[in-house]
Design a protein around this motif. Structure first.
Motif, PDB file in Angstrom:
ATOM      1  N   ARG A 159       0.829  -1.209   0.000  1.00 48.13           N
ATOM      2  CA  ARG A 159       0.000   0.000   0.000  1.00 48.13           C
ATOM      3  C   ARG A 159       0.862   1.258   0.000  1.00 48.13           C
ATOM      4  O   ARG A 159       2.076   1.201   0.243  1.00 48.13           O
ATOM      5  CB  ARG A 159      -0.894   0.019   1.239  1.00 48.13           C
ATOM      6  CG  ARG A 159      -1.927  -1.085   1.277  1.00 48.13           C
ATOM      7  CD  ARG A 159      -2.731  -1.015   2.571  1.00 48.13           C
ATOM      8  NE  ARG A 159      -1.922  -1.365   3.734  1.00 48.13           N
ATOM      9  CZ  ARG A 159      -2.298  -1.146   4.992  1.00 48.13           C
ATOM     10  NH1 ARG A 159      -3.451  -0.544   5.236  1.00 48.13           N
ATOM     11  NH2 ARG A 159      -1.503  -1.510   5.996  1.00 48.13           N
ATOM     12  N   ARG A 160       0.210   2.394  -0.247  1.00 45.98           N
ATOM     13  CA  ARG A 160       0.910   3.667  -0.151  1.00 45.98           C
ATOM     14  C   ARG A 160       1.328   3.926   1.282  1.00 45.98           C
ATOM     15  O   ARG A 160       0.612   3.603   2.224  1.00 45.98           O
ATOM     16  CB  ARG A 160       0.009   4.796  -0.657  1.00 45.98           C
ATOM     17  CG  ARG A 160      -0.269   4.730  -2.156  1.00 45.98           C
ATOM     18  CD  ARG A 160      -1.336   5.721  -2.574  1.00 45.98           C
ATOM     19  NE  ARG A 160      -1.492   5.732  -4.039  1.00 45.98           N
ATOM     20  CZ  ARG A 160      -2.430   6.424  -4.669  1.00 45.98           C
ATOM     21  NH1 ARG A 160      -3.300   7.150  -3.988  1.00 45.98           N
ATOM     22  NH2 ARG A 160      -2.500   6.389  -5.993  1.00 45.98           N
ATOM     23  N   ILE A 161       2.463   4.569   1.447  1.00 46.27           N
ATOM     24  CA  ILE A 161       3.049   4.723   2.769  1.00 46.27           C
ATOM     25  C   ILE A 161       2.176   5.570   3.694  1.00 46.27           C
ATOM     26  O   ILE A 161       2.151   5.347   4.909  1.00 46.27           O
ATOM     27  CB  ILE A 161       4.485   5.313   2.658  1.00 46.27           C
ATOM     28  CG1 ILE A 161       5.188   5.274   4.008  1.00 46.27           C
ATOM     29  CG2 ILE A 161       4.449   6.706   2.068  1.00 46.27           C
ATOM     30  CD1 ILE A 161       5.369   3.895   4.594  1.00 46.27           C
ATOM     31  N   LYS A 162       1.453   6.526   3.148  1.00 47.47           N
ATOM     32  CA  LYS A 162       0.550   7.335   3.973  1.00 47.47           C
ATOM     33  C   LYS A 162      -0.461   6.444   4.696  1.00 47.47           C
ATOM     34  O   LYS A 162      -0.689   6.583   5.899  1.00 47.47           O
ATOM     35  CB  LYS A 162      -0.159   8.368   3.100  1.00 47.47           C
ATOM     36  CG  LYS A 162      -1.343   9.092   3.760  1.00 47.47           C
ATOM     37  CD  LYS A 162      -0.928  10.152   4.736  1.00 47.47           C
ATOM     38  CE  LYS A 162      -2.149  10.906   5.249  1.00 47.47           C
ATOM     39  NZ  LYS A 162      -1.815  11.966   6.203  1.00 47.47           N
ATOM     40  N   GLY A 163      -1.083   5.516   3.974  1.00 47.26           N
ATOM     41  CA  GLY A 163      -2.065   4.624   4.567  1.00 47.26           C
ATOM     42  C   GLY A 163      -1.446   3.660   5.558  1.00 47.26           C
ATOM     43  O   GLY A 163      -2.066   3.323   6.574  1.00 47.26           O
ATOM     44  N   VAL A 164      -0.231   3.209   5.284  1.00 52.91           N
ATOM     45  CA  VAL A 164       0.450   2.289   6.198  1.00 52.91           C
ATOM     46  C   VAL A 164       0.725   2.967   7.537  1.00 52.91           C
ATOM     47  O   VAL A 164       0.501   2.388   8.602  1.00 52.91           O
ATOM     48  CB  VAL A 164       1.750   1.774   5.565  1.00 52.91           C
ATOM     49  CG1 VAL A 164       2.560   0.956   6.573  1.00 52.91           C
ATOM     50  CG2 VAL A 164       1.439   0.934   4.332  1.00 52.91           C
ATOM     51  N   GLU A 181       3.289  14.989   8.778  1.00 52.95           N
ATOM     52  CA  GLU A 181       4.511  15.595   9.306  1.00 52.95           C
ATOM     53  C   GLU A 181       5.714  14.665   9.135  1.00 52.95           C
ATOM     54  O   GLU A 181       6.817  15.108   8.765  1.00 52.95           O
ATOM     55  CB  GLU A 181       4.314  15.932  10.782  1.00 52.95           C
ATOM     56  CG  GLU A 181       3.242  16.977  11.042  1.00 52.95           C
ATOM     57  CD  GLU A 181       3.556  18.306  10.398  1.00 52.95           C
ATOM     58  OE1 GLU A 181       4.601  18.897  10.731  1.00 52.95           O
ATOM     59  OE2 GLU A 181       2.762  18.756   9.545  1.00 52.95           O
ATOM     60  N   VAL A 182       5.522  13.388   9.402  1.00 51.81           N
ATOM     61  CA  VAL A 182       6.612  12.416   9.275  1.00 51.81           C
ATOM     62  C   VAL A 182       7.076  12.317   7.829  1.00 51.81           C
ATOM     63  O   VAL A 182       8.281  12.321   7.537  1.00 51.81           O
ATOM     64  CB  VAL A 182       6.155  11.038   9.801  1.00 51.81           C
ATOM     65  CG1 VAL A 182       7.158   9.952   9.412  1.00 51.81           C
ATOM     66  CG2 VAL A 182       5.993  11.078  11.321  1.00 51.81           C
ATOM     67  N   LEU A 183       6.138  12.239   6.892  1.00 52.26           N
ATOM     68  CA  LEU A 183       6.508  12.109   5.483  1.00 52.26           C
ATOM     69  C   LEU A 183       7.198  13.368   4.960  1.00 52.26           C
ATOM     70  O   LEU A 183       8.120  13.281   4.143  1.00 52.26           O
ATOM     71  CB  LEU A 183       5.262  11.799   4.648  1.00 52.26           C
ATOM     72  CG  LEU A 183       4.689  10.390   4.879  1.00 52.26           C
ATOM     73  CD1 LEU A 183       3.319  10.250   4.246  1.00 52.26           C
ATOM     74  CD2 LEU A 183       5.647   9.337   4.332  1.00 52.26           C
ATOM     75  N   HIS A 184       6.773  14.532   5.446  1.00 50.11           N
ATOM     76  CA  HIS A 184       7.450  15.767   5.052  1.00 50.11           C
ATOM     77  C   HIS A 184       8.876  15.773   5.574  1.00 50.11           C
ATOM     78  O   HIS A 184       9.819  16.118   4.840  1.00 50.11           O
ATOM     79  CB  HIS A 184       6.681  16.979   5.578  1.00 50.11           C
ATOM     80  CG  HIS A 184       7.329  18.278   5.240  1.00 50.11           C
ATOM     81  ND1 HIS A 184       8.044  19.021   6.171  1.00 50.11           N
ATOM     82  CD2 HIS A 184       7.390  18.978   4.074  1.00 50.11           C
ATOM     83  CE1 HIS A 184       8.493  20.107   5.591  1.00 50.11           C
ATOM     84  NE2 HIS A 184       8.126  20.119   4.323  1.00 50.11           N
ATOM     85  N   ALA A 185       9.060  15.390   6.834  1.00 49.03           N
ATOM     86  CA  ALA A 185      10.415  15.362   7.408  1.00 49.03           C
ATOM     87  C   ALA A 185      11.302  14.341   6.711  1.00 49.03           C
ATOM     88  O   ALA A 185      12.513  14.545   6.580  1.00 49.03           O
ATOM     89  CB  ALA A 185      10.333  15.046   8.904  1.00 49.03           C
ATOM     90  N   ALA A 192       4.047   7.076  -2.175  1.00 52.20           N
ATOM     91  CA  ALA A 192       5.090   6.072  -2.370  1.00 52.20           C
ATOM     92  C   ALA A 192       4.635   4.729  -1.803  1.00 52.20           C
ATOM     93  O   ALA A 192       3.992   4.666  -0.755  1.00 52.20           O
ATOM     94  CB  ALA A 192       6.387   6.512  -1.695  1.00 52.20           C
ATOM     95  N   LEU A 193       4.964   3.633  -2.499  1.00 53.93           N
ATOM     96  CA  LEU A 193       4.611   2.306  -2.012  1.00 53.93           C
ATOM     97  C   LEU A 193       5.564   1.906  -0.887  1.00 53.93           C
ATOM     98  O   LEU A 193       6.790   2.005  -1.037  1.00 53.93           O
ATOM     99  CB  LEU A 193       4.669   1.287  -3.140  1.00 53.93           C
ATOM    100  CG  LEU A 193       3.657   1.489  -4.281  1.00 53.93           C
ATOM    101  CD1 LEU A 193       3.838   0.421  -5.351  1.00 53.93           C
ATOM    102  CD2 LEU A 193       2.234   1.485  -3.748  1.00 53.93           C
TER     103      LEU A 193
END
Length: 286
Positions: A159-164, A181-185, A192-193
């Motif tokens: 799955r996409r990392i946001k959903g995970v 916030e985590v993905l931005h950092a 992204a998968l």
């Protein structure tokens, strides 16, 4: 929605304010808030509260061999009162869902704004009896949850990392705001998968997860319950800041909207300068 840092701060606050106090009375003002009926809420009355514990986004307070467990959902909150009104609360259409009065005065309310009532309260012998707790994945701040354990979780995810990151059965406590916030950092696209991340990307994401959550917990340390919402909002760099400049590169923060939520991201920092498709917005423009 209160996420791991805010719920951890509430746990810490309750440790100082509630531990050792006797529950005098508990009122389920909104009947829908109670998800269990045996033992009844009244079984807590006369019992002494012990130190609170956090399970992901759940709060659990031990009382006389039982546990008062709550999940604040999207719009719920805990409001502490040094003095409660003399008159017992009446059921109505307001935000008050449950009130707990303490011997000697004071107590707390559980409230929920909006029309979608999802705040949940359980009275159980063991927190693991609550289905949401039983399904939780590892806590990201647990000392045993290291980089290798994190990488192993991602390896099996298509799955996409946001959903995970938001899936409580994979990682407990991270919601919509802190996943942004985590993905931005970590400088990663929310699309992204997870299984496709390379070792360097996984390292960045692991570091961002730990740093973002621990810094948010530290900012909330020692704050009264009533100040936690404002603290969370002030500490966010991209979530909820659509149209504002990215604090890292200055690009405009963009948004992707879904049926009941949205995500925010910086194109320059996270997607190579390319805006992500917002199908909901596209439909509105047709």
């Amino acid at each position: 929605m209160p996420e791991l840092p805010e719920v951890e701060a509430l746990r810490e606050f309750l440790d100082g304010a509630l531990t050792g106090r006797t529950i005098e009375k508990a009122w389920p003002v909104a009947v829908s808030v109670l998800k269990t009926y045996d033992p009844p809420l009244t079984a807590l009355e006369g019992g002494t509260a012990g130190p609170a514990r956090r399970y992901g986004k759940f709060l659990a307070v031990p009382v006389a061999g039982l546990h008062l467990v709550t999940h604040l959902a999207r719009a719920g909150w805990l409001r502490w009162h040094d003095t409660l009104p003399e008159q017992p609360p009446r059921p109505g259409k307001g935000p008050l869902a449950l009130r707990v009065a303490l011997a000697g005065g004071g107590g707390f309310d559980l409230t929920e704004a909006g029309t979608q009532k999802r705040l949940a309260v359980y009275v159980v012998h063991d927190p693991a009896e609550v289905p949401g707790i039983a399904r939780l994945g590892p806590d990201p701040l647990d000392p045993g949850f290291d980089r290798a354990a994190f990488a192993a979780l991602l390896a099996g995810e298509r799955r996409r990392i946001k959903g995970v990151l938001r899936d409580q059965s994979v990682i407990a406590g991270v919601g919509n705001a802190y996943s942004d916030e985590v993905l931005h950092a970590a400088q990663l696209s929310p699309y992204a998968l997870a299984a496709g991340l390379g070792p360097e990307q996984t390292d960045r994401l692991w570091t961002a997860l730990q740093t973002t959550l621990r810094e948010a917990v530290a900012r909330s340390h020692g704050l009264a319950a009533g100040r936690l919402k404002a603290e969370k909002k002030s500490g966010l760099r991209v979530h909820g800041r659509t149209g504002e400049p990215c604090p890292v590169c200055g690009d405009t923060i963009r948004e992707v909207s879904f049926a009941d939520s949205s995500l925010q991201y910086c194109p320059t920092c996270q997607t190579g300068g390319r805006p992500l498709a917002d199908r909901r917005l596209s439909r509105l423009l047709k």
